[in-house]
Every structure is written in structure tokens, then in C-alpha cells.
Scaffold this motif. Structure first.
Motif, PDB file in Angstrom:
ATOM      1  N   ASN A 112       0.770  -1.360  -0.142  1.00 17.80           N
ATOM      2  CA  ASN A 112       0.050   0.092  -0.055  1.00 17.80           C
ATOM      3  C   ASN A 112       0.897   1.275  -0.046  1.00 17.80           C
ATOM      4  OD1 ASN A 112      -2.786  -1.334   0.218  1.00 17.80           O
ATOM      5  ND2 ASN A 112      -1.850  -2.085   2.114  1.00 17.80           N
ATOM      6  N   VAL A 113       1.575   1.393  -1.190  1.00 18.65           N
ATOM      7  CA  VAL A 113       2.823   2.543  -1.082  1.00 18.65           C
ATOM      8  C   VAL A 113       1.886   3.597  -2.050  1.00 18.65           C
ATOM      9  CG1 VAL A 113       5.089   3.363  -2.092  1.00 18.65           C
ATOM     10  CG2 VAL A 113       4.567   0.940  -1.072  1.00 18.65           C
ATOM     11  N   TYR A 114       1.848   4.744  -1.726  1.00 22.18           N
ATOM     12  CA  TYR A 114       1.222   6.095  -1.937  1.00 22.18           C
ATOM     13  C   TYR A 114       2.446   7.061  -2.404  1.00 22.18           C
ATOM     14  CZ  TYR A 114      -3.249   3.774  -1.776  1.00 22.18           C
ATOM     15  OH  TYR A 114      -4.281   2.965  -1.831  1.00 22.18           O
ATOM     16  N   GLU A 115       2.235   7.773  -3.427  1.00 19.34           N
ATOM     17  CA  GLU A 115       3.291   8.938  -3.662  1.00 19.34           C
ATOM     18  C   GLU A 115       2.187  10.171  -3.749  1.00 19.34           C
ATOM     19  OE1 GLU A 115       5.292   9.565  -7.228  1.00 19.34           O
ATOM     20  OE2 GLU A 115       4.065   8.404  -8.401  1.00 19.34           O
ATOM     21  N   LEU A 116       2.905  11.383  -3.292  1.00 15.62           N
ATOM     22  CA  LEU A 116       2.073  12.668  -3.490  1.00 15.62           C
ATOM     23  C   LEU A 116       2.568  13.046  -4.902  1.00 15.62           C
ATOM     24  CD1 LEU A 116       0.734  14.833  -2.524  1.00 15.62           C
ATOM     25  CD2 LEU A 116       2.657  16.038  -1.583  1.00 15.62           C
ATOM     26  N   LYS A 117       1.394  13.161  -5.980  1.00 21.96           N
ATOM     27  CA  LYS A 117       1.771  13.459  -7.067  1.00 21.96           C
ATOM     28  C   LYS A 117       2.403  15.038  -7.344  1.00 21.96           C
ATOM     29  CE  LYS A 117      -0.787  13.991 -11.355  1.00 21.96           C
ATOM     30  NZ  LYS A 117      -2.473  13.877 -11.753  1.00 21.96           N
ATOM     31  N   GLY A 118       3.476  15.015  -8.048  1.00 28.08           N
ATOM     32  CA  GLY A 118       4.086  16.272  -8.193  1.00 28.08           C
ATOM     33  C   GLY A 118       5.046  16.468  -7.038  1.00 28.08           C
ATOM     34  N   GLY A 119       5.054  15.932  -6.060  1.00 23.13           N
ATOM     35  CA  GLY A 119       6.126  15.953  -4.782  1.00 23.13           C
ATOM     36  C   GLY A 119       5.604  17.473  -4.148  1.00 23.13           C
ATOM     37  N   ILE A 120       6.447  17.527  -3.097  1.00 21.94           N
ATOM     38  CA  ILE A 120       5.993  18.913  -2.215  1.00 21.94           C
ATOM     39  C   ILE A 120       5.937  19.923  -2.979  1.00 21.94           C
ATOM     40  CG2 ILE A 120       8.091  19.356  -1.336  1.00 21.94           C
ATOM     41  CD1 ILE A 120       6.688  19.752   1.495  1.00 21.94           C
ATOM     42  N   ASN A 121       6.695  20.062  -4.147  1.00 21.74           N
ATOM     43  CA  ASN A 121       6.683  21.452  -4.629  1.00 21.74           C
ATOM     44  C   ASN A 121       5.541  21.715  -5.643  1.00 21.74           C
ATOM     45  OD1 ASN A 121       9.125  22.181  -3.609  1.00 21.74           O
ATOM     46  ND2 ASN A 121      10.400  21.456  -5.286  1.00 21.74           N
ATOM     47  N   TYR A 122       5.149  20.546  -6.621  1.00 20.98           N
ATOM     48  CA  TYR A 122       4.052  20.765  -7.653  1.00 20.98           C
ATOM     49  C   TYR A 122       2.922  20.111  -7.172  1.00 20.98           C
ATOM     50  CZ  TYR A 122       7.981  22.101 -10.352  1.00 20.98           C
ATOM     51  OH  TYR A 122       9.357  22.788 -10.932  1.00 20.98           O
ATOM     52  N   GLY A 123       2.910  19.337  -6.103  1.00 17.27           N
ATOM     53  CA  GLY A 123       1.635  18.689  -5.605  1.00 17.27           C
ATOM     54  C   GLY A 123       1.138  19.265  -4.358  1.00 17.27           C
ATOM     55  N   TRP A 124       2.113  20.017  -3.821  1.00 16.31           N
ATOM     56  CA  TRP A 124       1.597  20.694  -2.356  1.00 16.31           C
ATOM     57  C   TRP A 124       1.554  21.999  -2.399  1.00 16.31           C
ATOM     58  CZ3 TRP A 124      -0.987  18.097   1.369  1.00 16.31           C
ATOM     59  CH2 TRP A 124      -1.295  18.550   2.551  1.00 16.31           C
ATOM     60  N   ILE A 125       2.869  22.822  -2.383  1.00 15.60           N
ATOM     61  CA  ILE A 125       3.024  24.010  -2.302  1.00 15.60           C
ATOM     62  C   ILE A 125       2.900  24.770  -3.553  1.00 15.60           C
ATOM     63  CG2 ILE A 125       4.958  25.885  -2.326  1.00 15.60           C
ATOM     64  CD1 ILE A 125       6.719  23.741  -0.643  1.00 15.60           C
ATOM     65  N   ASP A 126       2.682  24.479  -4.610  1.00 14.10           N
ATOM     66  CA  ASP A 126       1.901  25.098  -5.781  1.00 14.10           C
ATOM     67  C   ASP A 126       0.629  24.944  -5.680  1.00 14.10           C
ATOM     68  OD1 ASP A 126       4.587  25.666  -6.769  1.00 14.10           O
ATOM     69  OD2 ASP A 126       4.389  24.726  -8.459  1.00 14.10           O
ATOM     70  N   LYS A 127      -0.053  24.410  -5.102  1.00 17.27           N
ATOM     71  CA  LYS A 127      -1.411  24.164  -5.157  1.00 17.27           C
ATOM     72  C   LYS A 127      -1.943  25.001  -3.772  1.00 17.27           C
ATOM     73  CE  LYS A 127      -1.955  21.027  -8.169  1.00 17.27           C
ATOM     74  NZ  LYS A 127      -0.927  21.169  -9.055  1.00 17.27           N
ATOM     75  N   GLY A 128      -1.025  25.770  -2.992  1.00 18.67           N
ATOM     76  CA  GLY A 128      -1.400  26.825  -2.238  1.00 18.67           C
ATOM     77  C   GLY A 128      -1.537  26.117  -0.807  1.00 18.67           C
ATOM     78  N   MET A 129      -1.055  24.834  -0.452  1.00 20.69           N
ATOM     79  CA  MET A 129      -1.003  24.078   0.754  1.00 20.69           C
ATOM     80  C   MET A 129       0.086  24.527   1.657  1.00 20.69           C
ATOM     81  SD  MET A 129      -3.845  22.274   0.324  1.00 20.69           S
ATOM     82  CE  MET A 129      -3.662  21.126   1.372  1.00 20.69           C
ATOM     83  N   LYS A 130      -0.028  24.521   2.900  1.00 18.91           N
ATOM     84  CA  LYS A 130       0.978  25.021   3.699  1.00 18.91           C
ATOM     85  C   LYS A 130       1.929  24.119   4.345  1.00 18.91           C
ATOM     86  CE  LYS A 130      -1.135  29.154   4.234  1.00 18.91           C
ATOM     87  NZ  LYS A 130      -0.869  30.039   3.378  1.00 18.91           N
ATOM     88  N   THR A 131       3.068  24.405   4.422  1.00 16.70           N
ATOM     89  CA  THR A 131       4.091  23.676   5.238  1.00 16.70           C
ATOM     90  C   THR A 131       4.442  24.233   6.648  1.00 16.70           C
ATOM     91  OG1 THR A 131       5.781  24.792   4.056  1.00 16.70           O
ATOM     92  CG2 THR A 131       5.202  23.046   2.950  1.00 16.70           C
ATOM     93  N   VAL A 132       5.076  23.152   7.578  1.00 20.28           N
ATOM     94  CA  VAL A 132       5.520  23.785   8.787  1.00 20.28           C
ATOM     95  C   VAL A 132       7.082  23.927   8.586  1.00 20.28           C
ATOM     96  CG1 VAL A 132       3.555  23.082   9.853  1.00 20.28           C
ATOM     97  CG2 VAL A 132       5.532  21.384   9.843  1.00 20.28           C
ATOM     98  N   PRO A 133       7.804  24.618   9.371  1.00 18.74           N
ATOM     99  CA  PRO A 133       9.165  24.696   9.419  1.00 18.74           C
ATOM    100  C   PRO A 133       9.619  23.590   9.867  1.00 18.74           C
ATOM    101  CG  PRO A 133       8.263  26.971  10.492  1.00 18.74           C
ATOM    102  CD  PRO A 133       6.987  25.730  10.343  1.00 18.74           C
TER     103      PRO A 133
END
Length: 135
Positions: A112-133
Motif C-alpha cells: 500500500n505505497v502511495y506517492e504525492l503526485k508532483g511532490g511537495i513542490n508541484y503537488g502541495w506548495i504550488d497548490k497553495g497548501m501550507k508547510t511547517v518549518p
């Protein structure tokens, strides 16, 4: 010699295997269900962009592309305890994730291995999602 074999295995497996992808919304839903999220990037990348809240950090490749599979699998097994556990891995753009995820699925037997499509740069941050330091 083992390093060359593993490198070729990563490459060959990545040509044929297909990981399960999740987008940022699906990842948020998986987090609510306490699915483990694992960031395989390097420390310098964690410092630059932060991490997805709740993610476990286990660097796979160093800045020169080297890795220690035994050490990494030991750390990984502290988070993902059995091969039926669902988890999501991510890196910067999903390239390293594909290699590592396919290796875990095809060579090690995680189901049950999943990957975040586009990684953190294109699948998360570029979509307006927040990160924590990174601390």
C-alpha cells in the motif's frame, strides 16, 4: 557492486511499475485517518521549503545521489511496521519518490505505497497548501 545493482534495480523497476498517486486533497484525507506520511528529501530541502505537517523525515539520497539502503530501511521500519500498512512518501518533484516507492513495492513487498503526485513542490506548495518549518 551492491550499490550498482540497487541503482539499476531502481531504474528498471521505475520503468514498469506504477505507484498509487494521491493529490493534495486526498493526502489531507489520509492524514485525518492517521496514515503515515514520509518525506524522503534531504535536510537542506526541509529547511528551504518546510515539511508537510506530521510527516516523518527519513532522507534517502544525499546531495551526491548516494544512499545507504540498510540504514534507511531500518529507520523506515520504525515508522511502517508491516507490509500491509498504507503510507505516503514524497520528495521535491516525485522523481525520487517513484524510485523509492517502486523499490518498496516491487522489491521489498510493501502493498500500500502511495506517492504525492508532483511532490511537495508541484503537488502541495504550488497548490497553495501550507508547510511547517523544519526544526
Amino acid at each position: 557492486m551492491l550499490k550498482i545493482f540497487l541503482g539499476l534495480s531502481f531504474f528498471i523497476v521505475s520503468l514498469f511499475a506504477q505507484l498509487n498517486e494521491v493529490d493534495n486533497n486526498q493526502l489531507v484525507e489520509m492524514q485525518k485517518k492517521n496514515v503515515q506520511i514520509i518525506d524522503i528529501r534531504r535536510v537542506d530541502e526541509w529547511k528551504k521549503t518546510g515539511i508537510i505537517e506530521g510527516a516523518k523525515m527519513i532522507t534517502f539520497f544525499d546531495e551526491k545521489g548516494n544512499y545507504d539502503i540498510t540504514k534507511w530501511l531500518s529507520a523506515f521500519s520504525q515508522i511502517v511496521k508491516d507490509k500491509d500498512t498504507t503510507f505516503v512518501i514524497y520528495c521535491a518533484h516525485a522523481n525520487r519518490t517513484k524510485m523509492v516507492g517502486n523499490f518498496l513495492n516491487e522489491k521489498v513487498g510493501f502493498k500500500n505505497v502511495y506517492e504525492l503526485k508532483g511532490g511537495i513542490n508541484y503537488g502541495w506548495i504550488d497548490k497553495g497548501m501550507k508547510t511547517v518549518p523544519f526544526k
